[in-house]
Scaffold this motif. Structure first.
Motif, PDB file in Angstrom:
ATOM      1  N   ASN A 276       0.831  -1.204   0.000  1.00 29.07           N
ATOM      2  CA  ASN A 276       0.000   0.000   0.000  1.00 29.07           C
ATOM      3  C   ASN A 276       0.861   1.248   0.000  1.00 29.07           C
ATOM      4  N   GLY A 277       0.217   2.362  -0.332  1.00 30.89           N
ATOM      5  CA  GLY A 277       0.911   3.634  -0.288  1.00 30.89           C
ATOM      6  C   GLY A 277       0.119   4.730  -0.962  1.00 30.89           C
ATOM      7  N   CYS A 278       0.715   5.921  -0.982  1.00 30.63           N
ATOM      8  CA  CYS A 278       0.090   7.099  -1.590  1.00 30.63           C
ATOM      9  C   CYS A 278       0.395   7.176  -3.087  1.00 30.63           C
ATOM     10  N   PHE A 279       1.633   6.899  -3.461  1.00 32.33           N
ATOM     11  CA  PHE A 279       2.089   6.907  -4.853  1.00 32.33           C
ATOM     12  C   PHE A 279       1.707   8.200  -5.565  1.00 32.33           C
ATOM     13  N   ASP A 280       2.063   9.304  -4.918  1.00 30.02           N
ATOM     14  CA  ASP A 280       1.813  10.639  -5.443  1.00 30.02           C
ATOM     15  C   ASP A 280       3.057  11.077  -6.222  1.00 30.02           C
ATOM     16  N   ILE A 281       2.897  11.478  -7.457  1.00 31.80           N
ATOM     17  CA  ILE A 281       3.984  11.786  -8.395  1.00 31.80           C
ATOM     18  C   ILE A 281       4.868  10.540  -8.548  1.00 31.80           C
ATOM     19  N   VAL A 282       4.471   9.680  -9.430  1.00 29.69           N
ATOM     20  CA  VAL A 282       5.147   8.396  -9.636  1.00 29.69           C
ATOM     21  C   VAL A 282       6.576   8.616 -10.135  1.00 29.69           C
ATOM     22  N   HIS A 283       7.508   7.871  -9.560  1.00 27.55           N
ATOM     23  CA  HIS A 283       8.916   7.982  -9.931  1.00 27.55           C
ATOM     24  C   HIS A 283       9.569   6.599  -9.946  1.00 27.55           C
ATOM     25  N   LEU A 284      10.826   6.561 -10.319  1.00 33.23           N
ATOM     26  CA  LEU A 284      11.568   5.304 -10.436  1.00 33.23           C
ATOM     27  C   LEU A 284      11.499   4.468  -9.168  1.00 33.23           C
ATOM     28  N   GLY A 285      11.579   5.103  -8.022  1.00 35.01           N
ATOM     29  CA  GLY A 285      11.510   4.362  -6.753  1.00 35.01           C
ATOM     30  C   GLY A 285      10.214   3.584  -6.618  1.00 35.01           C
ATOM     31  N   HIS A 286       9.095   4.188  -7.016  1.00 36.04           N
ATOM     32  CA  HIS A 286       7.804   3.497  -6.973  1.00 36.04           C
ATOM     33  C   HIS A 286       7.798   2.291  -7.905  1.00 36.04           C
ATOM     34  N   ILE A 287       8.255   2.500  -9.121  1.00 31.58           N
ATOM     35  CA  ILE A 287       8.234   1.429 -10.124  1.00 31.58           C
ATOM     36  C   ILE A 287       9.089   0.255  -9.659  1.00 31.58           C
ATOM     37  N   ASP A 288      10.296   0.539  -9.208  1.00 32.00           N
ATOM     38  CA  ASP A 288      11.204  -0.507  -8.750  1.00 32.00           C
ATOM     39  C   ASP A 288      10.599  -1.275  -7.570  1.00 32.00           C
ATOM     40  N   TYR A 289      10.036  -0.538  -6.625  1.00 28.67           N
ATOM     41  CA  TYR A 289       9.424  -1.137  -5.439  1.00 28.67           C
ATOM     42  C   TYR A 289       8.275  -2.071  -5.803  1.00 28.67           C
ATOM     43  N   LEU A 290       7.368  -1.600  -6.650  1.00 23.30           N
ATOM     44  CA  LEU A 290       6.209  -2.414  -7.022  1.00 23.30           C
ATOM     45  C   LEU A 290       6.610  -3.635  -7.841  1.00 23.30           C
ATOM     46  N   GLU A 291       7.581  -3.462  -8.701  1.00 25.95           N
ATOM     47  CA  GLU A 291       8.058  -4.595  -9.501  1.00 25.95           C
ATOM     48  C   GLU A 291       8.663  -5.673  -8.598  1.00 25.95           C
ATOM     49  N   LYS A 292       9.449  -5.253  -7.616  1.00 28.49           N
ATOM     50  CA  LYS A 292      10.039  -6.204  -6.661  1.00 28.49           C
ATOM     51  C   LYS A 292       8.948  -6.889  -5.837  1.00 28.49           C
TER      52      LYS A 292
ATOM     53  N   VAL B 111      -1.309  14.755  -7.200  1.00 34.07           N
ATOM     54  CA  VAL B 111      -2.084  14.044  -8.225  1.00 34.07           C
ATOM     55  C   VAL B 111      -3.315  13.434  -7.550  1.00 34.07           C
ATOM     56  N   ASP B 112      -4.501  13.650  -8.116  1.00 32.97           N
ATOM     57  CA  ASP B 112      -5.728  13.164  -7.478  1.00 32.97           C
ATOM     58  C   ASP B 112      -5.834  11.639  -7.520  1.00 32.97           C
ATOM     59  N   GLU B 113      -6.705  11.100  -6.671  1.00 35.48           N
ATOM     60  CA  GLU B 113      -6.798   9.644  -6.477  1.00 35.48           C
ATOM     61  C   GLU B 113      -7.178   8.880  -7.735  1.00 35.48           C
ATOM     62  N   TYR B 114      -8.064   9.440  -8.553  1.00 37.24           N
ATOM     63  CA  TYR B 114      -8.443   8.735  -9.779  1.00 37.24           C
ATOM     64  C   TYR B 114      -7.239   8.611 -10.718  1.00 37.24           C
ATOM     65  N   ALA B 115      -6.510   9.698 -10.889  1.00 34.21           N
ATOM     66  CA  ALA B 115      -5.323   9.666 -11.758  1.00 34.21           C
ATOM     67  C   ALA B 115      -4.256   8.730 -11.186  1.00 34.21           C
ATOM     68  N   ARG B 116      -4.053   8.774  -9.861  1.00 32.17           N
ATOM     69  CA  ARG B 116      -3.064   7.875  -9.245  1.00 32.17           C
ATOM     70  C   ARG B 116      -3.476   6.418  -9.416  1.00 32.17           C
ATOM     71  N   ALA B 117      -4.764   6.140  -9.254  1.00 34.84           N
ATOM     72  CA  ALA B 117      -5.250   4.762  -9.430  1.00 34.84           C
ATOM     73  C   ALA B 117      -5.035   4.297 -10.868  1.00 34.84           C
ATOM     74  N   ARG B 118      -5.348   5.137 -11.832  1.00 33.22           N
ATOM     75  CA  ARG B 118      -5.138   4.764 -13.241  1.00 33.22           C
ATOM     76  C   ARG B 118      -3.663   4.538 -13.547  1.00 33.22           C
ATOM     77  N   LEU B 119      -2.807   5.396 -13.017  1.00 36.22           N
ATOM     78  CA  LEU B 119      -1.367   5.228 -13.225  1.00 36.22           C
ATOM     79  C   LEU B 119      -0.893   3.891 -12.655  1.00 36.22           C
ATOM     80  N   MET B 120      -1.295   3.585 -11.440  1.00 36.31           N
ATOM     81  CA  MET B 120      -0.880   2.328 -10.814  1.00 36.31           C
ATOM     82  C   MET B 120      -1.426   1.124 -11.576  1.00 36.31           C
ATOM     83  N   ALA B 121      -2.671   1.223 -12.023  1.00 39.08           N
ATOM     84  CA  ALA B 121      -3.292   0.119 -12.761  1.00 39.08           C
ATOM     85  C   ALA B 121      -2.626  -0.100 -14.117  1.00 39.08           C
ATOM     86  N   ALA B 122      -1.986   0.916 -14.641  1.00 36.46           N
ATOM     87  CA  ALA B 122      -1.338   0.791 -15.952  1.00 36.46           C
ATOM     88  C   ALA B 122      -0.093  -0.090 -15.911  1.00 36.46           C
ATOM     89  N   PHE B 123       0.467  -0.274 -14.734  1.00 35.71           N
ATOM     90  CA  PHE B 123       1.667  -1.111 -14.638  1.00 35.71           C
ATOM     91  C   PHE B 123       1.294  -2.579 -14.765  1.00 35.71           C
TER      92      PHE B 123
END
Length: 159
Positions: A30-46, A75-87
Motif C-alpha cells: 500500500n501507499g500514496c504513490f503521489d507523483i510516480v517515480h523510479l523508486g515506486h516502479i522498482d518497489y512495485l516490480e520487486k 495528483v488526485d486519487e483517480y489519476a493515481r489509481a489509473r497510473l498504478m493500474a497501468a503497470f
C-alpha cells in the motif's frame, strides 16, 4: 483496460478469493504513490515478484492529506489509481480512506505483505495479522535518492 484493474473493496475480496482458489499467492502493498517515480516502479516490480498477484492499496486523497499534509496529494486519487493500474506488475488497485490499511489487509487476507526496507516487520501495519495466518512479511530495498517529497522540493527550488 487499466480502469478494469481498479476495484471496489468487495470486488478485490472476490478477485483475491478467486486467485487463491486457483492456487496463486496474493501479495499486498500500500501507499500514496503521489507523483510516480523510479523508486515506486522498482518497489512495485520487486513486490510483485514475491508472489503471483499484486494487490495495491492506494490512499484516497483525504487519506493522503492526513498522512502527508494539506498540500498533498499533488495528483488526485483517480489519476493515481489509473497510473498504478497501468503497470503490468500491478494486478489490482483498491482505494482506502482509513488512516491505515489494516481493514483492507484483513479482508483481502494476503499471503505476502510487502513494504520498503525503511520499515521493519515490527512497524508494518498488518504484519501480525498476516504472520498469524501463516503468511510472510517482506521488505524490499528502496532505490536511494528517490522520493516524492524530494521531487517536490527540487521542483520548488527550480521555480
Amino acid at each position: 483496460m487499466t480502469e478494469s484493474k481498479i476495484l471496489t473493496r468487495e470486488q478485490a475480496i472476490q478477485r483475491a478469493d478467486q486467485w487463491r482458489a486457483e492456487g496463486q499467492q496474493i501479495v499486498f502493498t500500500n501507499g500514496c504513490f503521489d507523483i510516480v517515480h523510479l523508486g515506486h516502479i522498482d518497489y512495485l516490480e520487486k513486490a510483485r515478484h514475491l508472489g503471483d498477484r499484486l494487490i495495491l492499496g492506494l490512499n484516497t486523497d483525504a487519506s493522503v492529506s492526513c498522512v502527508k499534509g494539506p498540500l498533498r496529494p499533488v495528483v488526485d486519487e483517480y489519476a493515481r489509481a489509473r497510473l498504478m493500474a497501468a503497470f503490468e506488475f500491478v494486478d489490482a488497485v483498491v482505494l482506502f480512506g482509513e488512516p491505515t490499511p489494516i481493514e483492507l489487509i484483513e479482508v483481502i487476507r494476503p499471503d505476502v505483505l510487502v513494504k520498503g526496507n525503511d520499515y521493519t516487520v515490527a512497524t508494518i501495519v498488518g504484519a501480525d495479522f498476516v504472520l498469524g495466518r501463516g503468511g510472510r512479511v517482506e521488505t524490499v530495498a528502496l532505490v536511494p535518492g528517490y522520493s516524492t517529497t524530494k521531487l517536490i522540493d527540487r521542483i520548488k527550488q527550480s521555480y
